[in-house]
Design a protein around this motif. Structure first.
Motif, PDB file in Angstrom:
ATOM      1  N   VAL A 187      39.925 -13.354  29.845  1.00 55.24           N
ATOM      2  CA  VAL A 187      39.561 -12.185  30.649  1.00 55.24           C
ATOM      3  C   VAL A 187      38.894 -12.687  31.916  1.00 55.24           C
ATOM      4  CG1 VAL A 187      38.095 -10.129  30.775  1.00 55.24           C
ATOM      5  CG2 VAL A 187      39.256 -10.708  28.631  1.00 55.24           C
ATOM      6  N   GLU A 244      36.910 -11.133  35.392  1.00 57.04           N
ATOM      7  CA  GLU A 244      36.393  -9.909  36.004  1.00 57.04           C
ATOM      8  C   GLU A 244      35.887 -10.201  37.402  1.00 57.04           C
ATOM      9  OE1 GLU A 244      34.502  -6.933  33.999  1.00 57.04           O
ATOM     10  OE2 GLU A 244      35.163  -7.506  31.989  1.00 57.04           O
ATOM     11  N   ALA A 259      38.424  -5.561  35.910  1.00 57.80           N
ATOM     12  CA  ALA A 259      38.660  -6.514  34.828  1.00 57.80           C
ATOM     13  C   ALA A 259      40.155  -6.731  34.693  1.00 57.80           C
ATOM     14  CB  ALA A 259      38.103  -5.961  33.517  1.00 57.80           C
ATOM     15  N   SER A 260      40.560  -7.978  34.484  1.00 62.06           N
ATOM     16  CA  SER A 260      41.977  -8.296  34.316  1.00 62.06           C
ATOM     17  C   SER A 260      42.154  -9.235  33.140  1.00 62.06           C
ATOM     18  CB  SER A 260      42.525  -8.981  35.575  1.00 62.06           C
ATOM     19  OG  SER A 260      42.292  -8.207  36.718  1.00 62.06           O
ATOM     20  N   ASP A 261      43.315  -9.118  32.486  1.00 63.28           N
ATOM     21  CA  ASP A 261      43.651 -10.047  31.413  1.00 63.28           C
ATOM     22  C   ASP A 261      44.423 -11.217  31.987  1.00 63.28           C
ATOM     23  OD1 ASP A 261      42.589  -8.659  29.182  1.00 63.28           O
ATOM     24  OD2 ASP A 261      44.237  -7.227  29.328  1.00 63.28           O
ATOM     25  N   VAL A 262      44.198 -12.385  31.401  1.00 63.26           N
ATOM     26  CA  VAL A 262      45.024 -13.551  31.703  1.00 63.26           C
ATOM     27  C   VAL A 262      45.866 -13.815  30.465  1.00 63.26           C
ATOM     28  CG1 VAL A 262      45.026 -16.002  32.264  1.00 63.26           C
ATOM     29  CG2 VAL A 262      43.297 -14.485  33.272  1.00 63.26           C
ATOM     30  N   TYR A 263      47.188 -13.907  30.643  1.00 61.01           N
ATOM     31  CA  TYR A 263      48.099 -14.075  29.515  1.00 61.01           C
ATOM     32  C   TYR A 263      48.439 -15.551  29.319  1.00 61.01           C
ATOM     33  CZ  TYR A 263      48.594  -9.100  30.314  1.00 61.01           C
ATOM     34  OH  TYR A 263      48.326  -7.774  30.489  1.00 61.01           O
TER      35      TYR A 263
END
Lengths: 393, 123
Positions: free
Chosen positions: B54, B56, B61-65
């Motif tokens: 994650v 931010e 907030a953003s997810d990292v895949y």
């Protein structure tokens, strides 16, 4: 990677409108987003740097999306008092007050600034002798507000949307030095005082107020002159343009609620901890929308209360996170939150049960399945630095 | 060592069976000032396209895949103390996690640097 909370410009609906400074913002390197139906600058060099610049120097904000209204007519004082809990009768010429547009059930339809225009009515067409007021409402709610006002105000009262005027805010400890250099005399205004000024032949309406907790001014300017004024202001060494991102972190640190997030039609003034907006005379007389419910809450307290929180750790807890009890059941909600650049840690505003509203109370939060520990703290998170002058009227 | 890129703006350096993952300079520029990073712990199994970290910024907030399936061998502890490393040095010291690859065949669909540059230019 995905960014699920921001509506970037390319995703904006096609009917998104442009403001008079649109091209100027882009030329200044702004990143534009859709906000309140307009293309607006969210940042220029970066939110953190812009935030700190406003706390230390002076920042220029374009808030032309907000609704600037002129309301005038023979019985306008009584008519406005029927819709707002402010002491409109006691508001002197060139004095400004924060108020709330209230629904009949006491819910908040909008929050706003109201100033009484001086004799001569600098924003009007010279209607002689009638009291006239200048009101600034939120951009996203201005059309609904106008509908509500028009429906409730007597036909003899004029309601104008001043849509040929732009609105700038110059905020920060150096704002007064800069603006007094360009517009001599503004330094004589105190916090929440306003007046008409001339700048290169353009008529300005300037109040000493803002949405950052800092000293500063809000400047209503004809849209034909706004680009020249913005350019003249950022040409001063103390001034940089500031986007909506820093506007939000600055107002959050100042403890100031944001309509549509911390305030909604389901929120009452007492729940929102805006009791100061209920003028003493109006509380005593009680004739404003929702007075019975609001005055009951004023005396006995409301079930829920807006509070400030500091959050443990570094992870921001944002709007929509839940306030939970020891057993994990939801008992409240975070309505604004983020990392506070001037505080150096995450902060938030939340609605919590009144029993948990005292400073020092431990609060449990839940965001995306993850618990966070927080503590109720008094607001503002960063002290206000308003410059007050003269006796309050 | 070969560097690949994803259309989710992650980079992955592959050296034999092990790889290092981070977000690109373009991604950090889009996010703005980063204030918090949560990296996966050692031993966590991540799958291609699944949430792995994650990040931010001040605003979101953003997810990292995970760009590939594998087992995390290390999360970058330096990001806990100084999340702004992702802004200042995203493609080196601002790395997010290292992992052991489960299936090197998953790398076939990723972009090389030239292809990623073209992809960013098209945005």
């Amino acid at each position: 990677m995905t960014d699920d909370t921001l509506l970037e410009d390319e995703l904006a609906p096609p009917e998104t409108l442009t403001l008079p400074l649109d091209g100027w913002h882009r030329a200044q390197g702004a990143r534009m987003v859709e906000f309140a139906g307009y293309h607006m600058p969210i940042q220029y060099e970066g939110i953190m740097a812009e935030h700190q610049w406003v706390r230390e120097a002076a920042g220029l904000f374009d808030v032309s999306h907000m609704g600037q209204l002129r309301i005038a007519g023979p019985n306008v004082v009584a008519a406005l008092e029927a819709l707002l809990p402010a002491d409109v009768a006691g508001l002197g010429e060139g004095r400004q007050r924060y108020s709330l547009l209230l629904a009949d059930d006491g819910g908040i339809l909008d929050d706003l600034m109201l100033a009484r225009l001086p004799a001569g009515d600098p924003l009007g067409d010279g209607d002689a002798g009638e009291p006239a007021f200048y009101m600034v409402v939120n951009g996203a709610t201005k059309w609904d507000d106008m509908g509500h006002l028009r429906e409730r105000l007597d036909d003899a009262i004029t309601l104008n949307l001043l849509d040929e005027r732009a609105l700038l805010a110059l905020q920060g400890p150096k704002a007064v030095d800069v603006l007094d250099r360009l517009v001599p005399g503004v330094a004589t205004l105190g916090f929440m005082q306003a007046g008409a000024f001339d700048w290169n032949g353009s008529s300005l309406w300037i109040s000493r107020s803002g949405y950052t907790g800092e000293d500063g001014f809000e400047i209503s300017v004809p849209d034909t002159a706004v680009e020249a004024l913005a350019a003249a202001l950022v040409a001063e060494p103390e001034v940089k343009p500031i986007g909506l991102g820093a506007r939000d972190s600055l107002r959050l640190e100042a403890g100031l609620p944001l309509y549509g997030h911390d305030l909604t039609p389901e929120t009452t003034p007492v729940e929102a901890d805006l009791g100061f907006a209920l003028s003493k005379r109006r509380r005593e007389e009680g004739r404003f929308p929702g007075a019975e419910r609001i005055l009951g809450e004023h005396v006995n307290g409301s079930a829920m209360k807006r509070v400030g929180l500091t959050v443990e750790g570094r992870q921001p807890v944002r709007e929509g996170a839940l306030v939970i009890d020891e057993g994990g059941a939801p008992i409240g909600r975070v309505t604004s939150g983020g990392f506070a650049p001037s505080v150096g840690e995450p902060i938030a505003m939340a609605f919590v049960p009144a029993a948990l509203a005292a400073p020092g109370t431990a609060i449990h939060l839940l965001q995306r399945g993850k618990p966070h520990a927080a503590t109720v703290v008094p607001m503002p998170f960063v002290p206000h630095r308003y410059v007050r002058k003269g006796a309050p009227k | 060592m070969t560097r690949y890129f994803t259309n989710e703006h992650e980079w992955i350096d592959v050296d034999g069976d092990t790889a290092t993952v981070g977000i690109t300079d373009y991604a950090q520029g889009q996010l703005g000032d980063i204030v918090f990073v949560e990296v996966p712990e050692e031993g966590r199994e991540v799958s291609k396209g699944g949430e792995a970290a994650v990040v931010e910024s001040v605003k979101a907030a953003s997810d990292v895949y995970a760009p590939v399936t594998g087992t995390v061998t290390e999360g970058n502890a330096a990001l806990t103390d100084d999340p702004s490393l992702v802004n200042s040095d995203p493609e080196n010291s601002g790395w997010f996690f290292k992992l052991t690859l489960a299936d090197k065949g998953e790398l076939d669909g990723l972009m090389d640097e030239a292809a990623y540059k073209d992809f960013v230019a098209s945005l």
